[in-house]
Design an enzyme around this catalytic site. Structure first.
Site, PDB file in Angstrom:
ATOM      1  N   HIS A 226       1.113  -0.934   0.188  1.00 40.51           N
ATOM      2  CA  HIS A 226       0.219   0.159  -0.363  1.00 40.51           C
ATOM      3  C   HIS A 226       0.321   1.174  -0.247  1.00 40.51           C
ATOM      4  CE1 HIS A 226       1.516  -0.298   4.434  1.00 40.51           C
ATOM      5  NE2 HIS A 226       0.499   0.478   4.559  1.00 40.51           N
ATOM      6  N   ASP A 227       1.661   1.559   0.809  1.00 43.66           N
ATOM      7  CA  ASP A 227       2.704   2.698   0.263  1.00 43.66           C
ATOM      8  C   ASP A 227       4.132   2.521  -0.204  1.00 43.66           C
ATOM      9  OD1 ASP A 227       1.388   3.991   2.590  1.00 43.66           O
ATOM     10  OD2 ASP A 227       2.807   3.538   4.733  1.00 43.66           O
TER      11      ASP A 227
ATOM     12  N   LYS B 203       6.141   5.711  -1.138  1.00 43.88           N
ATOM     13  CA  LYS B 203       7.008   6.174  -0.271  1.00 43.88           C
ATOM     14  C   LYS B 203       8.734   6.338  -0.791  1.00 43.88           C
ATOM     15  CE  LYS B 203       4.812   5.708   3.879  1.00 43.88           C
ATOM     16  NZ  LYS B 203       4.931   5.273   4.942  1.00 43.88           N
TER      17      LYS B 203
ATOM     18  N   HIS C  96      -9.705  14.241  13.550  1.00 44.22           N
ATOM     19  CA  HIS C  96     -10.356  12.932  12.830  1.00 44.22           C
ATOM     20  C   HIS C  96      -9.400  11.844  11.827  1.00 44.22           C
ATOM     21  CE1 HIS C  96     -10.883  17.570  11.874  1.00 44.22           C
ATOM     22  NE2 HIS C  96     -11.768  17.042  10.866  1.00 44.22           N
TER      23      HIS C  96
ATOM     24  N   HIS D 130      -6.338   3.821  -0.830  1.00 46.52           N
ATOM     25  CA  HIS D 130      -5.754   3.376   1.023  1.00 46.52           C
ATOM     26  C   HIS D 130      -6.031   5.096   1.644  1.00 46.52           C
ATOM     27  CE1 HIS D 130      -1.546   3.983   0.300  1.00 46.52           C
ATOM     28  NE2 HIS D 130      -1.565   4.751   1.823  1.00 46.52           N
ATOM     29  N   HIS D 131      -6.472   5.767   1.186  1.00 47.89           N
ATOM     30  CA  HIS D 131      -6.354   7.664   1.432  1.00 47.89           C
ATOM     31  C   HIS D 131      -7.313   8.158   1.137  1.00 47.89           C
ATOM     32  CE1 HIS D 131      -2.552   7.925   3.858  1.00 47.89           C
ATOM     33  NE2 HIS D 131      -1.945   7.056   2.655  1.00 47.89           N
TER      34      HIS D 131
ATOM     35  N   ASP E 204      -4.104   0.638   8.038  1.00 47.39           N
ATOM     36  CA  ASP E 204      -2.817   1.770   8.129  1.00 47.39           C
ATOM     37  C   ASP E 204      -3.396   2.533   9.175  1.00 47.39           C
ATOM     38  OD1 ASP E 204      -0.642   2.259   6.829  1.00 47.39           O
ATOM     39  OD2 ASP E 204      -1.195   3.959   5.958  1.00 47.39           O
TER      40      ASP E 204
END
Length: 408
Positions: A245-246, A249, A274, A322-323, A351
């Site tokens: 997922h990352d 980066k 949040h 995923h964000h 995450d």
């Protein structure tokens, strides 16, 4: 001296040459048949007949032809158990016997998968067409009239045993091929997993030198998937895909990934309210740097977009979504609700929880109680309520994963 016509006439094979060629071919054929027949001489033959003299005669004919492995019975009531126990290559079966008839035995053979493929020669004194038809329907391979003529018996036994030997070889080869496919599939699956783990660790190493973050997120997603009723094969692939997922980066500068400094009270309050870890990371950054960090989702999706690989296509969807937030305020696409792929929604929960529960450059690790409380604050805003419920329902499994894969 031969004439011109004679010297150019085509060579004609003499009858003697033809005889030699035919004889050579016949010897080769006989040799081939002999080799194939030899491999059947040790075949196990079961003889079932209520007449002991008939059994003795059949054994004598077959012994003289080179067969030696016999199991016999004159008691029809023990015939079925005998065949199941001995697993013969051929059965010679009398049709008319007291207590249990040959047709009854054939019927049982036909219902038992372990005996369906054993060839059966029916021994019968009757020429009744209806009886023959019933026997054929029940799987009989051939018929012999009683009293049995060895000139009829031996070729039929040899033919059926050769056919059985050939089928067994084919089945054995097919089983070997299946085993090779299973082994190769297992090897490929292991290689695929290792490649995914290496790639995931490459993306995470600069931010988490243990690489445990990607493993935990993948396992959290698998827990959620099982709770939501995913099939085992789908759970397996989504666990692998979530570990990537990352991956974006890789394209983010270290200065952003490792931003030093403590957040002020207002920024910290915003993060708690949040409970968006992506926003927690980005909020304190200048707009240009924040935009660059946000780009890791698009970058990861672009890197993983390989149409020929379902695993990488799924990983690309997860990397890109995923964000995203359930209420539509996430990034990079601003998707809302069920427009966000379910895998992206599951990875968002996994995450964020992992970011809350572990130490990061911008925060200390939160207690499990605080993590779950913050996650609840994001219900219906950041997180899909159904996915969050599945995650919380398996809290014990989640905590065990934390313990098994904690950073050291």
């Amino acid at each position: 001296m031969p004439t011109i016509l004679e010297s150019h006439a085509p060579h004609r094979t003499t009858p003697e040459h033809q005889l030699v060629s035919v004889a050579s071919l016949q010897r080769t054929l006989d040799s081939s048949i002999s080799r194939r027949a030899l491999c059947t001489k040790s075949a196990r033959i079961v003889i079932i007949d209520d007449e002991v003299n008939q059994i003795r005669s059949l054994k004598q004919y077959l012994t003289e032809a080179g067969y030696s492995n016999f199991v016999t019975t004159s008691d029809a009531t023990e015939a079925v158990d005998l065949v199941r126990q001995e697993k013969p290559d051929l059965v010679l079966l009398d049709i008319v016997m007291p207590d249990v008839s040959g047709i009854d035995i054939l019927h049982i053979f036909n219902l038992d998968q372990t005996m369906q493929h054993v060839p059966v020669i029916v021994l019968t004194e009757t020429a009744d067409r209806d009886i023959k038809h019933v026997c054929l329907e029940l799987g009989a391979s051939d018929f012999l009239a009683k009293p049995v003529d060895p000139m009829d018996l031996l070729p039929r036994v040899r033919t059926l045993l050769l056919n059985k030997h050939y089928r067994d070889q084919q089945a054995s080869h097919a089983e070997w091929l299946e085993e090779q496919v299973r082994k190769r599939t297992t090897e490929l699956a292991a290689s695929r997993e290792e490649v995914v783990h290496c790639l995931a660790r490459a993306g995470e190493f600069r931010d988490d030198d243990t690489g445990h973050h990607v493993l935990r997120v993948g396992k959290y997603v698998a827990v959620i998937a099982r709770e939501l009723g995913f099939s085992p094969s789908r759970v397996e692939i989504v666990e692998l895909a979530a570990q990537l997922h990352d991956i974006g980066k890789i394209g983010i500068p270290d200065a952003i990934l490792h931003k030093p400094g403590k957040l002020d009270d207002e920024q910290y309050a915003v993060m708690r309210t949040h409970c968006a870890i992506g926003k927690e990371i980005i909020q304190p950054l200048p707009p240009q740097e924040a935009a660059l960090l946000r780009s890791h989702a698009r970058l990861g999706a672009s890197m993983l977009h390989v149409p020929s690989s379902p695993l990488l296509m799924l990983a690309a969807r997860i990397a890109q979504t995923h964000h995203e937030w359930w209420n539509g305020s996430g990034y990079p696409l601003g998707l809302k609700g069920e427009d966000i792929p379910i895998e992206g929604r599951m990875t968002a929960v996994a995450d964020v929880y992992d970011a809350l529960s572990t130490k990061r450059s911008y925060k200390a690790a939160f207690s499990r109680e605080k993590c779950f409380a913050i996650m609840e604050e994001g219900r219906g805003t950041h997180f899909d309520p159904k996915v969050l419920d599945a995650f919380i329902a398996r809290a014990d499994d989640i905590i065990q994963i934390q313990l098994d894969y904690m950073d050291r």
